[in-house]
Design a protein around this motif. Sequence first.
Motif, PDB file in Angstrom:
ATOM      1  N   PHE A 232       0.838  -1.143  -0.010  1.00  0.00           N
ATOM      2  CA  PHE A 232      -0.045  -0.105  -0.040  1.00  0.00           C
ATOM      3  C   PHE A 232       0.941   1.242   0.083  1.00  0.00           C
ATOM      4  N   GLN A 233       0.415   2.275  -0.602  1.00  0.00           N
ATOM      5  CA  GLN A 233       1.127   3.541  -0.602  1.00  0.00           C
ATOM      6  C   GLN A 233       0.428   4.381   0.687  1.00  0.00           C
ATOM      7  N   ILE A 234       1.494   5.021   1.500  1.00  0.00           N
ATOM      8  CA  ILE A 234       0.921   5.556   2.603  1.00  0.00           C
ATOM      9  C   ILE A 234       1.784   6.719   2.696  1.00  0.00           C
ATOM     10  N   PHE A 235       1.299   8.143   3.498  1.00  0.00           N
ATOM     11  CA  PHE A 235       2.237   8.935   4.081  1.00  0.00           C
ATOM     12  C   PHE A 235       1.455   9.564   5.212  1.00  0.00           C
ATOM     13  N   ASP A 236       2.503  10.468   6.006  1.00  0.00           N
ATOM     14  CA  ASP A 236       2.060  11.137   7.091  1.00  0.00           C
ATOM     15  C   ASP A 236       1.570  12.543   6.744  1.00  0.00           C
ATOM     16  N   TYR A 237       0.493  13.025   7.305  1.00  0.00           N
ATOM     17  CA  TYR A 237      -0.211  14.413   6.952  1.00  0.00           C
ATOM     18  C   TYR A 237      -0.133  15.047   8.267  1.00  0.00           C
ATOM     19  N   ILE A 238       0.445  16.261   8.578  1.00  0.00           N
ATOM     20  CA  ILE A 238       0.390  16.785   9.583  1.00  0.00           C
ATOM     21  C   ILE A 238      -0.802  17.881   9.773  1.00  0.00           C
ATOM     22  N   ASP A 239      -1.896  17.874  10.689  1.00  0.00           N
ATOM     23  CA  ASP A 239      -2.966  18.832  10.509  1.00  0.00           C
ATOM     24  C   ASP A 239      -2.494  19.926  11.268  1.00  0.00           C
ATOM     25  N   GLU A 240      -2.725  21.111  10.442  1.00  0.00           N
ATOM     26  CA  GLU A 240      -1.998  22.476  11.021  1.00  0.00           C
ATOM     27  C   GLU A 240      -2.830  22.868  12.291  1.00  0.00           C
ATOM     28  N   LYS A 241      -4.145  22.443  12.331  1.00  0.00           N
ATOM     29  CA  LYS A 241      -5.089  23.040  13.406  1.00  0.00           C
ATOM     30  C   LYS A 241      -4.583  22.441  14.585  1.00  0.00           C
ATOM     31  N   SER A 242      -4.639  20.965  14.629  1.00  0.00           N
ATOM     32  CA  SER A 242      -4.571  20.101  15.701  1.00  0.00           C
ATOM     33  C   SER A 242      -3.019  19.870  16.102  1.00  0.00           C
ATOM     34  N   GLY A 243      -2.312  19.714  15.099  1.00  0.00           N
ATOM     35  CA  GLY A 243      -0.921  19.411  15.196  1.00  0.00           C
ATOM     36  C   GLY A 243      -0.656  17.925  15.100  1.00  0.00           C
ATOM     37  N   ASP A 244      -1.828  17.209  14.924  1.00  0.00           N
ATOM     38  CA  ASP A 244      -1.850  15.742  14.834  1.00  0.00           C
ATOM     39  C   ASP A 244      -1.254  15.283  13.481  1.00  0.00           C
ATOM     40  N   THR A 245      -0.623  13.917  13.727  1.00  0.00           N
ATOM     41  CA  THR A 245      -0.265  13.258  12.548  1.00  0.00           C
ATOM     42  C   THR A 245      -1.175  12.301  11.986  1.00  0.00           C
ATOM     43  N   ILE A 246      -1.664  12.508  10.769  1.00  0.00           N
ATOM     44  CA  ILE A 246      -2.683  11.620  10.414  1.00  0.00           C
ATOM     45  C   ILE A 246      -1.946  10.816   9.422  1.00  0.00           C
ATOM     46  N   LEU A 247      -2.226   9.544   9.225  1.00  0.00           N
ATOM     47  CA  LEU A 247      -2.059   8.527   8.319  1.00  0.00           C
ATOM     48  C   LEU A 247      -2.635   8.489   7.235  1.00  0.00           C
ATOM     49  N   MET A 248      -2.253   8.766   6.012  1.00  0.00           N
ATOM     50  CA  MET A 248      -3.009   8.734   4.740  1.00  0.00           C
ATOM     51  C   MET A 248      -2.703   7.645   3.867  1.00  0.00           C
ATOM     52  N   GLN A 249      -3.669   6.812   3.441  1.00  0.00           N
ATOM     53  CA  GLN A 249      -3.465   5.810   2.269  1.00  0.00           C
ATOM     54  C   GLN A 249      -4.267   5.977   1.208  1.00  0.00           C
ATOM     55  N   GLN A 250      -3.639   5.349   0.229  1.00  0.00           N
ATOM     56  CA  GLN A 250      -4.038   5.464  -0.957  1.00  0.00           C
ATOM     57  C   GLN A 250      -5.320   4.345  -1.317  1.00  0.00           C
TER      58      GLN A 250
ATOM     59  N   GLU B 262     -14.774   3.061 -14.210  1.00  0.00           N
ATOM     60  CA  GLU B 262     -13.812   4.054 -14.388  1.00  0.00           C
ATOM     61  C   GLU B 262     -13.135   4.282 -13.028  1.00  0.00           C
ATOM     62  N   ILE B 263     -11.879   3.872 -12.884  1.00  0.00           N
ATOM     63  CA  ILE B 263     -11.402   3.880 -11.385  1.00  0.00           C
ATOM     64  C   ILE B 263     -10.198   4.857 -11.473  1.00  0.00           C
ATOM     65  N   HIS B 264     -10.321   5.651 -10.377  1.00  0.00           N
ATOM     66  CA  HIS B 264      -9.021   6.718  -9.818  1.00  0.00           C
ATOM     67  C   HIS B 264      -8.437   6.424  -8.407  1.00  0.00           C
ATOM     68  N   PRO B 265      -7.154   6.658  -8.404  1.00  0.00           N
ATOM     69  CA  PRO B 265      -6.581   6.666  -6.961  1.00  0.00           C
ATOM     70  C   PRO B 265      -7.065   7.608  -6.292  1.00  0.00           C
ATOM     71  N   TRP B 266      -7.204   7.355  -4.852  1.00  0.00           N
ATOM     72  CA  TRP B 266      -8.029   8.375  -3.957  1.00  0.00           C
ATOM     73  C   TRP B 266      -7.349   8.164  -2.749  1.00  0.00           C
ATOM     74  N   TRP B 267      -7.012   9.319  -2.126  1.00  0.00           N
ATOM     75  CA  TRP B 267      -6.333   9.256  -0.845  1.00  0.00           C
ATOM     76  C   TRP B 267      -7.180   9.491   0.557  1.00  0.00           C
ATOM     77  N   ALA B 268      -7.254   8.943   1.660  1.00  0.00           N
ATOM     78  CA  ALA B 268      -7.982   9.474   2.682  1.00  0.00           C
ATOM     79  C   ALA B 268      -7.198   9.075   3.896  1.00  0.00           C
ATOM     80  N   ALA B 269      -7.772   9.591   5.096  1.00  0.00           N
ATOM     81  CA  ALA B 269      -7.241   9.485   6.334  1.00  0.00           C
ATOM     82  C   ALA B 269      -7.472   8.039   6.736  1.00  0.00           C
ATOM     83  N   LYS B 270      -6.369   7.196   7.149  1.00  0.00           N
ATOM     84  CA  LYS B 270      -6.756   5.733   7.617  1.00  0.00           C
ATOM     85  C   LYS B 270      -7.535   5.685   8.932  1.00  0.00           C
ATOM     86  N   GLY B 271      -8.589   5.162   8.849  1.00  0.00           N
ATOM     87  CA  GLY B 271      -9.313   4.636   9.976  1.00  0.00           C
ATOM     88  C   GLY B 271     -10.303   5.692  10.351  1.00  0.00           C
ATOM     89  N   PHE B 272     -10.653   7.199   9.675  1.00  0.00           N
ATOM     90  CA  PHE B 272     -11.495   8.066   9.801  1.00  0.00           C
ATOM     91  C   PHE B 272     -12.650   7.331   9.236  1.00  0.00           C
TER      92      PHE B 272
END
Length: 161
Positions: free
Chosen positions: A47-65, A148-158
Motif C-alpha cells: 500500500f502507498q501511505i504518507f503522514d499528514y500533519i494537521d495544521e490546526k491540531s498538530g496531529d499526525t494523520i496516516l494517509m492511505q491510497q 472508471e477507476i481513480h486513485p484516491w487518498w483518505a485518512a486511515k481509520g477515519f
Amino acid sequence: MKLFTYTFIICLLIACNNEASTQGVTSEEKTTISTQQLKKQLTENGFQIFDYIDEKSGDTILMQQYFIAFLKRGDNRSQSKSEADSLQKLHLAHLGKMYEQGYADISGPFGDDGDIRGITIYNVPSLKMADSLANADPMVKAGRLKIEIHPWWAAKGFPLR
C-alpha cells in the motif's frame, strides 16, 4: 434474560483482560505502537501511505491510497427485466463478497438517474487489483455497467460522518 446476563459478563471479562494486558502503557504509547505496526503492515503489503500533519491540531494523520471505482452506465442495457433483476442480485452478491473479503470498504448507488450509477472504494494496494476486482462484477461482465477507476487518498481509520 440469562443469555443477556452471560453475554454481558463475558464482555466485561474480556474488557477487563484487555485493560490488564496494557496496564503501565500510556495511551500515547499504545497509539504510537499500533500506528507503527499499521504502517509496517501496510507498506509490506504494497500500500502507498504518507503522514499528514494537521495544521490546526498538530496531529499526525496516516494517509492511505485507496481506489475509487465509478460504476457507469454500460453500453449493453438490452436485458429483459428478469435478466436485469438476476444481474442485480449477482452484482449485490459480488459487492458483498468484496466487502466481506476486505477488498472494498464502501459501495453504493447514486440517487439520480445519471450516467454514473454508483461507487465502490477499494482497499487494495494497486490499481491493477482494483480494476480486476471491479471488472469481475457480473453487471460489468454483461456490459450493463462499465468501470472508471481513480486513485484516491483518505485518512486511515477515519469514519464517515
